[in-house]
Scaffold this motif. Structure first.
Motif, PDB file in Angstrom:
ATOM      1  N   CYS A 126      49.327  43.358  43.131  1.00 30.69           N
ATOM      2  CA  CYS A 126      50.305  42.799  41.467  1.00 30.69           C
ATOM      3  C   CYS A 126      49.697  44.175  40.199  1.00 30.69           C
ATOM      4  CB  CYS A 126      49.070  41.976  41.385  1.00 30.69           C
ATOM      5  SG  CYS A 126      49.528  41.702  39.517  1.00 30.69           S
ATOM      6  N   LYS A 155      51.253  46.837  33.254  1.00 33.98           N
ATOM      7  CA  LYS A 155      51.072  45.776  32.958  1.00 33.98           C
ATOM      8  C   LYS A 155      51.223  44.731  31.854  1.00 33.98           C
ATOM      9  CE  LYS A 155      50.189  43.369  36.542  1.00 33.98           C
ATOM     10  NZ  LYS A 155      51.912  43.422  37.768  1.00 33.98           N
ATOM     11  N   HIS A 296      55.002  36.186  42.472  1.00 32.32           N
ATOM     12  CA  HIS A 296      55.564  35.356  41.418  1.00 32.32           C
ATOM     13  C   HIS A 296      56.277  33.248  41.558  1.00 32.32           C
ATOM     14  CE1 HIS A 296      54.142  39.253  40.991  1.00 32.32           C
ATOM     15  NE2 HIS A 296      53.131  38.671  40.057  1.00 32.32           N
ATOM     16  N   GLU A 322      52.981  40.425  46.798  1.00 29.61           N
ATOM     17  CA  GLU A 322      52.037  40.661  46.850  1.00 29.61           C
ATOM     18  C   GLU A 322      50.982  41.109  47.474  1.00 29.61           C
ATOM     19  OE1 GLU A 322      52.171  40.623  42.057  1.00 29.61           O
ATOM     20  OE2 GLU A 322      50.816  39.683  43.038  1.00 29.61           O
ATOM     21  N   ASP A 333      46.424  38.403  38.683  1.00 33.56           N
ATOM     22  CA  ASP A 333      47.073  37.481  40.201  1.00 33.56           C
ATOM     23  C   ASP A 333      45.818  37.146  41.851  1.00 33.56           C
ATOM     24  OD1 ASP A 333      49.027  37.118  38.353  1.00 33.56           O
ATOM     25  OD2 ASP A 333      50.420  37.813  39.215  1.00 33.56           O
ATOM     26  N   GLN A 336      46.717  34.397  43.810  1.00 34.45           N
ATOM     27  CA  GLN A 336      48.338  34.357  44.582  1.00 34.45           C
ATOM     28  C   GLN A 336      48.453  35.146  45.973  1.00 34.45           C
ATOM     29  OE1 GLN A 336      50.821  33.660  41.529  1.00 34.45           O
ATOM     30  NE2 GLN A 336      51.414  36.355  41.717  1.00 34.45           N
TER      31      GLN A 336
HETATM   32 MN    MN Z   1      51.820  40.204  40.167  1.00 38.72          MN
END
Ligand code: MN
Ligand code: PEP
Length: 358
Positions: A126, A155, A296, A322, A333, A336
Motif C-alpha cells: 500500500c 499517500k 481496495h 497489495e 491498510d 487487507q
Molecule cells: Mn492501500
C-alpha cells in the motif's frame, strides 16, 4: 358502413402519427445542429428562458381539444428527449469513446502491453515504508514473473493524522528496488507540482480515487508523456469516471489505464462494493484498458482470489493487489494486504484457473 368509417378514421390517425413522427425527427435533427453550434460557442445546452418562451407560444396557439397543461406536458417530454439527444451526441464524440476510436488502446509499460488481451498484474505494498520492505515485495513479484511494482510514496489518507507516506524518498526507494529486479514502478501522485520530479522515478503515474475529480491534476497528467493509471472515484458514476479520463486525453495523453476499485454503497460486508459490471461497460464504451483493484474494492483478504477470477473472467485487462512482507505492522491498510506466501498462493491459484495466459 360503420366499419368503413372507422377504418377511414384509423387510416387518417396513422397518417397523422407518421407525420408527427417525421416532424419529431425533423425537430430532432435541428436540435442536434443547435447542440453542435452551442458546443462550438461554449453555450450551455439547457436554456430555461427559451423553453419558457416556447411553452408560452404553444399556449397562445392551442385551440384544443387538448388542455394547454396536457400539451405542455407532452412538449416538456420532447424538450427532455431533445436535451438527451444532444448529450448522447456529446458522449459519442468523447475522445475516450470507442465510437471515436474502435480499436483497443494498448498501454506499453516496459514491454508489458496492457490492453493486449492478456492479464497483467500490478502488485506491491500500500505504502512505501522502507527500502527493505519494498525490496522483499519486488523480489516476490519478480519471482512470479510479474513486472509491475506498485507502492504509495504520497499517500492520500482520510485522516490527516495517519501516515502520509515518505514522499520523494519513497519514490527513490521504489526506483531502486524496481531497478534491482527490472520492474516498472506504479505510484500515486497527489499534487501536480510533484509530477515532473516523479517522471524520473515512476513508469506509471497513478491518480487515486480521492483525486479522480481533481481537475488540475488530471489536466497536468494529460500534459506528461507517461502512462496514467486512473482510479474510479469513491462515489463516481461510470460516466463521471469516463469524463475524468477525457480530461487527461483532451490534453494529449492517450496512455490511460482505467481502474475499478469499488464504490461506496450501503453494504458494510466489504470495504467498498466492487462494481464488476463496470468492467465490460467501460470496455464497451471506451477503448482504454481496464484493471480491477481487488484490494481496495473488497478490503478483505478472503475475497481477493474470487474477485480477481471474476475480474479476469469478465474481461479486465489487469488485476491490482497489495502485498506487504508483514501486513500486521503495515503503516496503512494493514488488514487487507497479503503477505508474501499468501501472494504466492494467490498467483498460483490464478495461474491454475482456466485458460489464463499471461
Ligand atoms: Mn492501500
Ligand atoms: C492506492 O491504490 O494506493 C489507493 C490509495 O487506492 P484508492 O485511491 O483506490 O483508494
Amino acid at each position: 358502413m360503420m366499419t368503413t368509417e372507422l377504418e377511414q378514421l384509423r387510416t387518417e390517425i396513422d397518417e397523422i402519427s407518421l407525420k408527427i413522427l417525421d416532424l419529431l425527427n425533423e425537430r430532432g435533427t435541428l436540435v442536434q445542429q443547435i447542440g453542435k453550434l452551442k458546443e462550438t460557442q461554449g453555450v450551455k445546452r439547457f436554456d430555461p428562458i427559451r423553453e419558457r418562451k416556447l411553452l408560452d407560444l404553444i399556449a397562445e396557439h392551442n385551440d384544443g381539444p387538448f388542455e394547454t397543461s396536457t400539451i405542455h406536458h407532452i412538449f416538456k417530454k420532447i424538450f427532455q428527449a431533445s436535451l438527451e439527444l444532444q448529450e448522447d451526441d456529446n458522449r459519442k464524440a468523447l475522445l475516450v469513446s470507442r465510437k471515436k476510436k474502435p480499436e483497443d488502446t494498448i498501454v506499453n509499460v516496459k514491454g508489458e502491453r496492457i490492453g493486449d488481451g492478456q492479464t497483467h498484474f500490478v502488485a506491491g505494498p500500500c505504502a512505501v515504508e522502507s527500502y527493505e520492505q519494498v525490496r522483499q515485495v519486488a523480489q516476490a513479484i519478480s519471482q512470479q514473473g510479474l513486472t509491475l511494482l506498485r507502492g504509495g510514496a504520497y499517500k492520500p489518507r482520510t485522516s490527516p493524522y495517519d501516515f502520509q507516506g515518505l514522499g520523494f524518498e519513497g519514490l527513490q526507494i521504489l526506483r531502486k528496488a524496481a531497478d534491482e529486479f527490472n520492474l516498472a514502478v506504479v505510484s500515486e501522485i497527489l499534487n501536480p507540482n510533484d509530477l515532473e520530479t516523479a517522471l524520473d522515478y515512476v513508469d506509471v503515474i497513478q491518480i487515486g480515487a480521492r483525486n479522480m475529480q481533481n481537475f488540475d491534476l488530471l489536466k497536468a497528467a494529460g500534459q506528461v508523456r507517461k502512462p496514467i493509471l486512473l482510479k474510479r472515484g469513491l462515489s463516481a458514476t461510470i460516466e463521471e469516471f469516463m469524463y475524468a479520463a477525457e480530461y487527461i486525453l483532451a490534453q494529449g495523453n492517450s496512455e490511460i489505464i482505467l481502474c475499478e476499485r469499488g464504490i461506496r454503497t450501503y453494504e458494510k460486508a466489504t470495504r467498498n462494493t466492487l462494481d464488476i459490471s463496470a468492467v465490460p461497460i467501460l470496455k464497451k464504451e471506451t477503448h482504454l484498458p481496464v484493471m480491477v483493484d481487488v484490494t481496495h474494492s473488497t478490503g478483505r483478504k478472503d475475497l481477493l482470489l474470487p474477485c480477481a477470477k471474476a475480474a479476469i473472467a469478465i474481461g479486465a485487462d489487469g488485476v491490482m493487489a497489495e502485498v506487504h512482507p508483514d501486513p500486521a505492522v503495515a503503516l496503512s491498510d494493514s488488514a487487507q494486504q497479503m503477505n508474501i506466501p499468501e501472494f504466492n498462493e494467490f498467483m498460483s491459484a490464478l495461474k491454475k484457473s482456466a485458460a489464463l495466459a499471461f
